[in-house]
Design an enzyme around this catalytic site. Structure first.
Site, PDB file in Angstrom:
ATOM      1  N   TRP A 129       0.849  -1.195   0.000  1.00  0.00           N
ATOM      2  CA  TRP A 129       0.000   0.000   0.000  1.00  0.00           C
ATOM      3  C   TRP A 129       0.886   1.247   0.000  1.00  0.00           C
ATOM      4  CZ3 TRP A 129      -1.891   2.703   4.862  1.00  0.00           C
ATOM      5  CH2 TRP A 129      -2.828   3.701   4.559  1.00  0.00           C
ATOM      6  N   ASP A 210      -1.792  -6.022   8.766  1.00  0.00           N
ATOM      7  CA  ASP A 210      -2.674  -4.960   8.276  1.00  0.00           C
ATOM      8  C   ASP A 210      -3.919  -5.654   7.729  1.00  0.00           C
ATOM      9  OD1 ASP A 210      -3.944  -2.797   7.195  1.00  0.00           O
ATOM     10  OD2 ASP A 210      -2.246  -2.084   6.026  1.00  0.00           O
ATOM     11  N   LYS A 245     -13.934  -0.472   4.812  1.00  0.00           N
ATOM     12  CA  LYS A 245     -14.386  -1.188   3.623  1.00  0.00           C
ATOM     13  C   LYS A 245     -15.527  -2.125   3.947  1.00  0.00           C
ATOM     14  CE  LYS A 245     -10.065   0.245   2.772  1.00  0.00           C
ATOM     15  NZ  LYS A 245      -9.164   0.814   3.794  1.00  0.00           N
TER      16      LYS A 245
END
Length: 395
Positions: A129, A210, A245
């Site tokens: 990311w 993560d 999300k």
């Protein structure tokens, strides 16, 4: 007082600014990582709306939360991460603090690592990311990369990954994507996760998971498999979870940082420093997002409704992966794009070069990150055919 050059634009958010300024009505934005429904909207989930109705009726104060946030959230978040029957639930070795998004959880983790082990190197996957390096370096930490994605096969470079993790020093930190790797969409198998756990246990480095997309891969339960493999080795680890999300709560900035340590006393001491980091950073988190998540997870009716909606979102993304693969094949593209269907989550490396990405943008109004990463969740039944036409043209 200061003399600074203009800072570079964020590669993703800057792309969104360019998209918004584009006057073309048929433009397509595959850059920013937010879920879109079949109409191209980022919807509010029905379960979330219902929870907000409950909060509107029942809320009695806007006073500050405590440093660690909503009091009900830690136990509920831990059950979501680990599963309702995991033996660590309720164990004082496990501590959770609410955070402003998964990004906030990562920054608190970075500050904690910098204080607890200032000489640690933080290892991130190649690629990872876009914000990972910036977060850890802003906390004063050194970052390094381990091999992860093999562009020649559009798959995991398992041999390179395991070899590099064998070389990580004891007390360093390795950032592992819990599922739905961003940006590649390529995840380790359960067997590979077990090998990663073995290496971590043998070498003595700490995993930082993560966990931004639980539920977007193979499902809520299946997506925690990697984390559970790590926990089989009784490792000390950190988990930065995002609810942006899987609850569609992007602008509520809601996440959580969970610490799992070797024993209760060590966990309590470590968590006290996490709380100090929070206090020095933002003092206490915003309330609304955490209250929504706690309300949904704490109600069997809303939890079931949320899981149904999350399944529908996951299945829509899978349908678009299939549609893109079949659409390119139907246009006679001389390349096998079936790898797109084997990837997980919202993102894919689509196998297009930076120059082809530039052509997609200039000639067809299709915006993607120059690495070739696309947000599959932004593909809709309406824009699928124009997108396939555009990709076929630049290939």
């Amino acid at each position: 007082m200061y003399h600074l050059n203009l800072a570079p634009a964020d590669p993703i958010l800057g792309l969104n600014d360019a998209f918004n300024a584009d006057p073309r009505s048929d433009k397509i934005n595959l850059g920013v990582g937010v879920y879109k429904d079949a109409m191209g909207r980022t919807p509010i989930m029905t379960a979330v709306k219902a929870a907000e109705g409950i909060l509107l009726n029942d809320e009695t104060t806007k006073s500050y939360l405590g440093i660690t946030g909503n009091a009900a959230l830690p136990a509920l978040a831990q059950a979501l991460l680990l599963g309702n029957d995991h033996p660590l639930l309720g164990n004082p070795r496990v501590k959770t603090a609410q955070a402003p998004g998964g990004t906030g959880a990562l920054r608190v983790a970075a500050d904690f690592i910098a204080k607890a082990n200032p000489g640690a190197t933080v290892w991130v996957s190649n690629p990872t990311w876009a914000n990972h390096n910036a977060i850890f370096e802003a906390a004063g930490l050194t970052t390094a990369v381990y091999r992860y994605y093999d562009a020649s096969t559009q798959s995991l470079d398992e041999a390179g990954l395991l070899e590099d993790l064998q070389g990580v020093a004891a007390n360093d930190v390795v950032v592992l994507h819990g599922c739905c790797h961003n940006p590649s969409g390529v995840d380790p198998s359960a067997q590979t996760w077990a090998k990663i756990a073995d290496i971590a246990a043998n070498k003595g480095w700490m995993p930082l998971v993560d966990f931004a997309y639980q539920g977007f891969g193979a499902g809520i339960d299946a997506d925690r498999q990697g984390l559970l493999e790590l926990l089989k080795k009784d490792l000390s680890l950190l988990v930065a979870a995002s609810f942006s999300k899987n609850f569609g709560l992007y602008n509520e900035r809601i996440g959580a940082l969970t610490l799992i340590d070797q024993d209760a006393a060590t966990a309590e001491a470590a968590f006290s420093h996490i709380k100090l980091s929070i206090r020095a950073n933002y003092s206490n988190p915003p309330a609304h997002g955490g209250a929504i998540v706690a309300t949904v997870l704490g109600s069997s009716e809303l939890r079931n409704q949320w899981e149904t909606e999350l399944t529908q979102m996951r299945e829509r993304i899978a349908d678009m992966r299939t549609g893109l693969t079949q659409g390119l094949a139907a246009r006679g593209v001389d390349r096998d794009f079936s790898f797109i269907q084997s990837q997980n989550g919202m993102f894919s490396f689509a196998g297009i070069s930076p120059e082809q990405v530039d052509r997609l943008r200039s000639e067809f109004g299709v915006y993607a990150v120059r690495s070739g990463r696309i947000n599959v969740a932004a593909i809709t039944p309406t824009n699928l055919d124009p997108l396939c036409d555009a990709i076929a043209a630049v290939l």
